[in-house]
Design a protein around this motif. Sequence first.
Motif, PDB file in Angstrom:
ATOM      1  N   ARG A  50       0.841  -1.204   0.000  1.00  0.00           N
ATOM      2  CA  ARG A  50       0.000   0.000   0.000  1.00  0.00           C
ATOM      3  C   ARG A  50       0.878   1.256   0.000  1.00  0.00           C
ATOM      4  O   ARG A  50       0.647   2.187  -0.782  1.00  0.00           O
ATOM      5  CB  ARG A  50      -0.931  -0.018   1.218  1.00  0.00           C
ATOM      6  N   SER A  53       2.422   1.736  -3.359  1.00  0.00           N
ATOM      7  CA  SER A  53       1.466   2.267  -4.342  1.00  0.00           C
ATOM      8  C   SER A  53       1.356   3.778  -4.221  1.00  0.00           C
ATOM      9  O   SER A  53       1.290   4.494  -5.234  1.00  0.00           O
ATOM     10  CB  SER A  53       0.094   1.631  -4.146  1.00  0.00           C
ATOM     11  N   GLN A  56       4.375   5.316  -5.704  1.00  0.00           N
ATOM     12  CA  GLN A  56       4.320   5.214  -7.154  1.00  0.00           C
ATOM     13  C   GLN A  56       3.423   6.315  -7.734  1.00  0.00           C
ATOM     14  O   GLN A  56       3.749   6.916  -8.747  1.00  0.00           O
ATOM     15  CB  GLN A  56       3.800   3.834  -7.568  1.00  0.00           C
TER      16      GLN A  56
END
Length: 159
Positions: A50, A53, A56
């Motif tokens: 998580r 992400s 990212q």
Amino acid sequence: MSKNLKELEQEEEELSRAVRSSAQQIWQAGLGAFAKAQAEGGREFTRLVRDGSELQKRARQVEDATDTVARKAERASRRSSGSWGKLEQVFEERVARALATIGVPAPGEMEALSRRVDALERLVAELSGGRARPAAKKAAARKPAARGAKAPTPDDGGQ
């Protein structure tokens, strides 16, 4: 204008370096997290996925911002290339007007005056019965006098 482009290029370069550095750190964090997840279990791994992400998403935002800056810099560069010619033309016109205002003759006016003087010299030569100065002396009279030399005057016959 060129300073703004240079600043944009520098900002773009810094942003690009930051993105590369961030990507490297993310990769290393991912490897470390993977090793830790294997050691501590699935719960920690899920949390790290998580977090990865989110990182990212931020990296994509930075990349998008870099692309936007690059496109705007390119657009600004294309726009400015045509305006330099216009600026130069406006500058030349204003200088010509300023010179005309203070009475400095234009090159065309000087050429016309020179032609008129030549025509008057021919007329004077015809009226004086052909006692005109030879062409070599006429050409020498038009050249600037050498340093320290006295310029020919009508009183001394041009000699």
